[in-house]
Design a protein around this motif. Sequence first.
Motif, PDB file in Angstrom:
ATOM      1  N   GLY A 155      39.196  45.402  42.823  1.00  8.07           N
ATOM      2  CA  GLY A 155      40.093  43.510  42.561  1.00  8.07           C
ATOM      3  C   GLY A 155      39.570  43.442  41.015  1.00  8.07           C
ATOM      4  O   GLY A 155      39.097  44.160  40.572  1.00  8.07           O
ATOM      5  N   CYS A 156      41.428  42.739  40.229  1.00 10.08           N
ATOM      6  CA  CYS A 156      40.823  42.308  39.803  1.00 10.08           C
ATOM      7  C   CYS A 156      41.504  40.591  39.131  1.00 10.08           C
ATOM      8  O   CYS A 156      41.844  40.172  41.098  1.00 10.08           O
ATOM      9  CB  CYS A 156      42.392  42.906  39.276  1.00 10.08           C
ATOM     10  SG  CYS A 156      43.201  42.977  37.245  1.00 10.08           S
ATOM     11  N   ASN A 157      40.529  40.184  37.909  1.00  6.05           N
ATOM     12  CA  ASN A 157      40.804  39.212  37.773  1.00  6.05           C
ATOM     13  C   ASN A 157      42.158  38.762  37.831  1.00  6.05           C
ATOM     14  O   ASN A 157      42.801  37.764  36.741  1.00  6.05           O
ATOM     15  CB  ASN A 157      39.901  38.326  37.251  1.00  6.05           C
ATOM     16  CG  ASN A 157      38.205  38.649  37.417  1.00  6.05           C
ATOM     17  OD1 ASN A 157      38.533  38.446  39.231  1.00  6.05           O
ATOM     18  ND2 ASN A 157      37.548  38.206  37.316  1.00  6.05           N
ATOM     19  N   HIS A 158      42.993  39.413  36.544  1.00  8.82           N
ATOM     20  CA  HIS A 158      44.120  39.365  36.089  1.00  8.82           C
ATOM     21  C   HIS A 158      45.289  39.007  37.303  1.00  8.82           C
ATOM     22  O   HIS A 158      45.627  38.485  38.293  1.00  8.82           O
ATOM     23  CB  HIS A 158      44.783  41.033  35.654  1.00  8.82           C
ATOM     24  CG  HIS A 158      44.203  41.092  33.877  1.00  8.82           C
ATOM     25  ND1 HIS A 158      43.458  40.685  33.208  1.00  8.82           N
ATOM     26  CD2 HIS A 158      43.157  41.990  33.994  1.00  8.82           C
ATOM     27  CE1 HIS A 158      42.352  41.322  32.316  1.00  8.82           C
ATOM     28  NE2 HIS A 158      42.122  41.694  33.144  1.00  8.82           N
ATOM     29  N   PRO A 166      46.019  41.435  42.857  1.00  6.34           N
ATOM     30  CA  PRO A 166      44.663  40.617  43.571  1.00  6.34           C
ATOM     31  C   PRO A 166      45.091  40.165  44.757  1.00  6.34           C
ATOM     32  O   PRO A 166      43.804  39.759  45.361  1.00  6.34           O
ATOM     33  CB  PRO A 166      44.780  39.688  42.309  1.00  6.34           C
ATOM     34  CG  PRO A 166      46.077  40.706  40.976  1.00  6.34           C
ATOM     35  CD  PRO A 166      46.666  41.387  41.454  1.00  6.34           C
ATOM     36  N   GLY A 170      42.230  40.985  46.074  1.00 12.08           N
ATOM     37  CA  GLY A 170      40.867  39.771  45.696  1.00 12.08           C
ATOM     38  C   GLY A 170      40.489  40.567  44.897  1.00 12.08           C
ATOM     39  O   GLY A 170      41.246  40.688  43.944  1.00 12.08           O
ATOM     40  N   LYS A 171      39.766  39.647  44.153  1.00 15.43           N
ATOM     41  CA  LYS A 171      39.675  39.397  43.218  1.00 15.43           C
ATOM     42  C   LYS A 171      37.689  40.463  42.235  1.00 15.43           C
ATOM     43  O   LYS A 171      38.038  41.008  43.445  1.00 15.43           O
ATOM     44  CB  LYS A 171      38.870  38.078  42.425  1.00 15.43           C
ATOM     45  CG  LYS A 171      39.457  36.891  42.764  1.00 15.43           C
ATOM     46  CD  LYS A 171      40.674  36.998  41.057  1.00 15.43           C
ATOM     47  CE  LYS A 171      41.493  35.410  41.342  1.00 15.43           C
ATOM     48  NZ  LYS A 171      42.298  35.509  40.517  1.00 15.43           N
ATOM     49  N   ASP A 208      32.149  39.375  36.942  1.00 18.70           N
ATOM     50  CA  ASP A 208      31.740  38.573  38.398  1.00 18.70           C
ATOM     51  C   ASP A 208      30.113  37.988  38.817  1.00 18.70           C
ATOM     52  O   ASP A 208      30.224  37.137  38.791  1.00 18.70           O
ATOM     53  CB  ASP A 208      32.801  39.425  39.231  1.00 18.70           C
ATOM     54  CG  ASP A 208      32.067  40.205  39.575  1.00 18.70           C
ATOM     55  OD1 ASP A 208      32.216  40.712  38.809  1.00 18.70           O
ATOM     56  OD2 ASP A 208      31.772  40.950  40.947  1.00 18.70           O
TER      57      ASP A 208
END
Length: 463
Positions: A155-158, A166, A170-171, A208
Amino acid sequence: MATTPITLPDAPKVGMVSLGCPKALVDSERILTRLRADGYAMSADYAGADVVLVNTCGFLDSAKEESLAAIGEAIAENGRVIVTGCMGNEAEAIRARFPSVLAVTGAHQYEAVVEAVHEAAPPSISPYVDLIPQADPGDVKLTPRHYSYLKISEGCNHACAFCIIPSLRGKLASRRIDAVLREAEKLVAAGTRELLVISQDTSAYGVDVRHETRQWKGRDVRTHMTDLARELGQLKTPDGHTPWVRLHYVYPYPHVDAVIPLMAEGLLTPYLDIPFQHASPNVLRAMKRPANEAKVLERLKAWRAICPDIAVRSSFVVGFPGETEADFQYLLDWLDEAQLDRVGAFRFEPVAGAAANDLPDPVPEAVKEERYARIMAKTEAISAAKLAAKVGRTVRVIIDEVGEPDEDGDVGATARSQADAPEIDGAVYLRNVPADLKAGDFAEVLVEDADAHDLYGVISPTA
């Protein structure tokens, strides 16, 4: 005329039944991590799985019966079953009772398990979401034993405008650092000579979980890219070599500076894969990416001062909605300054679900093609000059493949330098190699010639 967004195929799903001791659980995690890196999704039930893995235990008769019962249940509920684990050494007995099983492999046979899954439910390969490169579209390649991908997070927060990762995955979800290091240690002990660290955002590893601390080898290690890099740099192969550790998908956060000295010390491969995507501040803002291209140039200069041999690769998108000729020229000028070692370029294509699809001022396809040709010509010229400067030098390589003797008995080989990641960068082609050379060997090579992408040479007579 508007372009129809590309719709990505659904990822095949794998179910897992894991039996036995904690070691078996680690094996299950290793298998699932590799499959997730290959683009598979996990299924929590039989009904949703395209194939089910049963990781068996064979320590006691009661454990064997439990394993056989689990295989039977999986076949009854799903029908497409692959058996692995300790009981895999009793393949004949398993097949006699369950002739419909798709494959049976033994304990720790990770490559065989993954290959069996690939055959039973081929992965949906897409350059838009996959991390592991493929040589040709649709060509599923099982990683050779001498190099392995080490996935550290999912996952990725961008929220990049052109990306749907995302929403698909997911995050950011970081793996425990002790689990990552345990997997790396097992891979190296089993013959891996090069670890390729991958994730959607390697620099964000541990954000995270607030960079939680875990115990490893009697000491505290943070769930953080720099701690991970330092620990991976301590690994040794069974014959005492330091394996190559290559970092991919590294966003240029400030703490990335801390890994450059590790490269200068020989603990990490002097290579960074940084997805810059563009250089024009206007385009970067439209992409919802940080616009700090000038500071990046300063840091590249500082990195090269610390580690002169560092190779930096990146990828760029041309033809993003709203990209003007001035924006594109800005990118070309920036590349002249940055002097990146390896560059890939992609024409923007709308992907279903991406925010960029709704942006105004789409770039015509003919303009995309023209800009793509120009950026490839620019980066090819930079690469050719950099490789030409290596002629006459001795470089360390890892052997990927040894050929058959030609009519004169000369044996050639394909290798890679530390500046070359498998499948995406160049190669080092060797002539007249020793008969006992094999894939996974390290060698010192005298570079005799170069072109725009590859080197040519012979194993150094002084090695």
